[in-house]
Scaffold this active site. Structure first.
Site, PDB file in Angstrom:
ATOM      1  CE1 TYR A  64      -4.348  -0.910  -0.438  1.00 48.49           C
ATOM      2  CE2 TYR A  64      -3.424  -2.897   0.545  1.00 48.49           C
ATOM      3  CZ  TYR A  64      -4.429  -2.262  -0.167  1.00 48.49           C
ATOM      4  OH  TYR A  64      -5.505  -2.971  -0.633  1.00 48.49           O
ATOM      5  NE  ARG A 109      -2.866   0.033  -5.030  1.00 47.78           N
ATOM      6  CZ  ARG A 109      -4.090  -0.372  -4.718  1.00 47.78           C
ATOM      7  NH1 ARG A 109      -4.257  -1.393  -3.887  1.00 47.78           N
ATOM      8  NH2 ARG A 109      -5.153   0.221  -5.217  1.00 47.78           N
ATOM      9  CG  ASN A 148     -10.892   4.045  -9.575  1.00 49.38           C
ATOM     10  OD1 ASN A 148     -11.059   2.839  -9.771  1.00 49.38           O
ATOM     11  ND2 ASN A 148     -10.814   4.921 -10.545  1.00 49.38           N
ATOM     12  CG  ASP A 160      -7.495   6.832  -7.925  1.00 49.60           C
ATOM     13  OD1 ASP A 160      -8.424   7.619  -7.674  1.00 49.60           O
ATOM     14  OD2 ASP A 160      -7.358   6.281  -9.042  1.00 49.60           O
ATOM     15  CG  HIS A 169     -14.151  -1.161  -4.041  1.00 47.52           C
ATOM     16  ND1 HIS A 169     -13.829  -1.609  -5.303  1.00 47.52           N
ATOM     17  CD2 HIS A 169     -15.301  -1.804  -3.717  1.00 47.52           C
ATOM     18  CE1 HIS A 169     -14.740  -2.474  -5.722  1.00 47.52           C
ATOM     19  NE2 HIS A 169     -15.653  -2.602  -4.782  1.00 47.52           N
ATOM     20  CB  THR A 207     -15.337  -0.407 -14.390  1.00 43.05           C
ATOM     21  OG1 THR A 207     -15.486  -1.578 -13.562  1.00 43.05           O
ATOM     22  CG2 THR A 207     -16.675  -0.059 -15.006  1.00 43.05           C
ATOM     23  CB  SER A 208     -13.175  -5.382 -15.972  1.00 43.19           C
ATOM     24  OG  SER A 208     -13.073  -5.490 -14.571  1.00 43.19           O
TER      25      SER A 208
HETATM   26  P1  OAD Z   1     -10.124  -3.442 -13.847  1.00 42.99           P
HETATM   27  O1  OAD Z   1      -8.644  -3.419 -13.814  1.00 42.99           O
HETATM   28  O2  OAD Z   1     -10.802  -4.749 -13.632  1.00 42.99           O
HETATM   29  O3  OAD Z   1     -10.626  -2.893 -15.254  1.00 42.99           O
HETATM   30  C1  OAD Z   1     -10.087  -1.731 -15.813  1.00 42.99           C
HETATM   31  C2  OAD Z   1     -10.851  -1.426 -17.083  1.00 42.99           C
HETATM   32  O4  OAD Z   1     -10.392  -0.184 -17.596  1.00 42.99           O
HETATM   33  C3  OAD Z   1     -10.676  -2.458 -18.194  1.00 42.99           C
HETATM   34  O5  OAD Z   1     -11.957  -2.795 -18.713  1.00 42.99           O
HETATM   35  C4  OAD Z   1      -9.840  -1.718 -19.244  1.00 42.99           C
HETATM   36  O6  OAD Z   1     -10.155  -2.127 -20.560  1.00 42.99           O
HETATM   37  C5  OAD Z   1     -10.244  -0.287 -18.996  1.00 42.99           C
HETATM   38  N1  OAD Z   1      -9.257   0.750 -19.375  1.00 42.99           N
HETATM   39  C6  OAD Z   1      -7.914   0.728 -19.267  1.00 42.99           C
HETATM   40  N2  OAD Z   1      -7.379   1.895 -19.653  1.00 42.99           N
HETATM   41  C7  OAD Z   1      -8.415   2.712 -19.998  1.00 42.99           C
HETATM   42  C8  OAD Z   1      -8.512   4.069 -20.461  1.00 42.99           C
HETATM   43  N3  OAD Z   1      -7.442   4.842 -20.647  1.00 42.99           N
HETATM   44  N4  OAD Z   1      -9.753   4.573 -20.708  1.00 42.99           N
HETATM   45  C9  OAD Z   1     -10.863   3.805 -20.538  1.00 42.99           C
HETATM   46  N5  OAD Z   1     -10.815   2.526 -20.095  1.00 42.99           N
HETATM   47  C10 OAD Z   1      -9.612   1.978 -19.831  1.00 42.99           C
HETATM   48  O7  OAD Z   1     -10.620  -2.322 -12.819  1.00 42.99           O
HETATM   49  P2  OAD Z   1     -11.998  -2.212 -12.039  1.00 42.99           P
HETATM   50  O8  OAD Z   1     -13.140  -2.581 -12.902  1.00 42.99           O
HETATM   51  O9  OAD Z   1     -12.002  -0.894 -11.392  1.00 42.99           O
HETATM   52  O10 OAD Z   1     -11.299  -3.966  -6.018  1.00 42.99           O
HETATM   53  O11 OAD Z   1     -11.812  -3.321 -10.934  1.00 42.99           O
HETATM   54  C11 OAD Z   1     -12.804  -3.472  -9.960  1.00 42.99           C
HETATM   55  C12 OAD Z   1     -12.197  -3.828  -8.643  1.00 42.99           C
HETATM   56  O12 OAD Z   1     -11.332  -4.975  -8.793  1.00 42.99           O
HETATM   57  C13 OAD Z   1     -11.274  -2.785  -8.054  1.00 42.99           C
HETATM   58  O13 OAD Z   1     -11.973  -1.754  -7.381  1.00 42.99           O
HETATM   59  C14 OAD Z   1     -10.453  -3.570  -7.105  1.00 42.99           C
HETATM   60  C15 OAD Z   1     -10.120  -4.732  -8.010  1.00 42.99           C
HETATM   61  O14 OAD Z   1      -9.754  -5.912  -7.398  1.00 42.99           O
HETATM   62  C16 OAD Z   1     -10.828  -4.097  -4.781  1.00 42.99           C
HETATM   63  O15 OAD Z   1      -9.670  -3.859  -4.503  1.00 42.99           O
HETATM   64  C17 OAD Z   1     -11.865  -4.527  -3.800  1.00 42.99           C
END
Ligand code: OAD
Length: 246
Positions: A67, A70, A102, A104, A119, A188-189
């Site tokens: 952490y 980060r 996020n 951050d 989160h 977000t994925s």
């Molecule tokens: P992910 O890392 O799962 O997904 C990131 C998404 O952003 C993907 O779909 C990428 O294609 C997209 N991406 C990357 N660069 C980009 C850009 N410049 N513009 C637009 N899209 C872009 O992240 P989260 O969905 O946030 O949880 O993950 C969800 C949770 O999983 C997080 O909050 C965290 C993690 O484990 C915890 O820590 C509880």
């Protein structure tokens, strides 16, 4: 077939309440690694060793070190054009809510005022025993996980796997989703639940969904408009067009 830019603009011109549901991808252009996809943190590191309460109890120093790393990355990072466009859109729409996964703090640093952090926030910490909260400068880290005056371990105030989301914040996010006219789903994925329920809830309550992502996701087939590309490149232009036509 997904909607055209003109239809998207019309929906935004008519919108009073807009929710931005964001994930790690919105901060990618600020130099913060995402979790999944190319260069994703979970491709190299194991969440069960770093983002899990049992792991923290087993090895608090290692979790703290990660952490702190980060946090050091974040200290040098700045909100990017997408964070800033969202904050400035408070001058375009009557109600703007950011629901973010996020931790951050970049939405806040960009100037957004109505943010639900599903989160947690990496800049806060709390004692696992007495629940006293500590901000960052108040908890020095010198290779050992810091302890509270009560003797309890201090941990980052983030949600780890297997933990509940902060209930009031999640409920408020659900309310915002149920009452918005447009929801943006950005970077977000959409695979981590219960956060990933938010877009579906908005859709079932009649919101118009616009996804911005560099690649298709689990929910792309459910949205009205899919804008493929970097958030920092797509969002400012779109919101500028709305502003100039208001
Ligand atoms: P992910 O890392 O799962 O997904 C990131 C998404 O952003 C993907 O779909 C990428 O294609 C997209 N991406 C990357 N660069 C980009 C850009 N410049 N513009 C637009 N899209 C872009 O992240 P989260 O969905 O946030 O949880 O993950 C969800 C949770 O999983 C997080 O909050 C965290 C993690 O484990 C915890 O820590 C509880």
């Amino acid at each position: 077939m997904k909607d055209t830019r003109e239809k998207i603009l019309q929906k935004l011109l008519d919108a009073e309440s807009v929710v931005y549901f964001t994930g790690a991808g919105i901060s990618a252009e600020s130099g913060i690694a995402t979790f999944r996809g190319a260069g994703g943190i979970w491709n190299k590191l194991k969440p069960e060793e770093l983002a899990n309460f049992d792991a923290f109890l087993r090895n608090p120093d290692m979790v703290w070190e990660w952490y702190q790393y980060r946090r050091s990355v974040l200290k040098d990072a700045q909100p990017n054009a997408a964070h800033l466009a969202i904050a400035q859109s408070e001058n375009i729409f009557q109600n703007v809510t950011v629901v973010t996964q996020n931790v951050d703090n970049l939405h806040k640093r960009a100037g957004s005022t109505n943010i639900y952090e599903l989160h947690g926030n990496i800049e806060r910490n709390f004692c696992v025993r007495c629940h006293t909260y500590y901000n960052l400068p108040d908890v020095p880290f010198e290779n050992k996980a810091p302890k509270c005056e009560c003797g309890g371990l201090i941990r980052p105030d983030v949600v780890w796997f297997g933990e509940m989301l902060p209930q009031e914040i999640f409920s408020a996010s659900e309310d915002a989703a149920m009452n918005c006219d447009v929801m943006f789903i950005i970077g977000t994925s959409a695979v981590v639940y219960p956060a990933a329920r938010i877009p579906g809830l908005a859709r079932r309550h009649g919101a118009y969904l616009i996804e911005i992502n560099i690649e298709p996701t689990e929910i792309s087939y459910t949205v009205d408009a899919s804008l493929m590309g970097k958030a920092g490149e797509i969002l400012p232009g779109l919101l500028n067009d709305v502003k100039s036509r208001k």
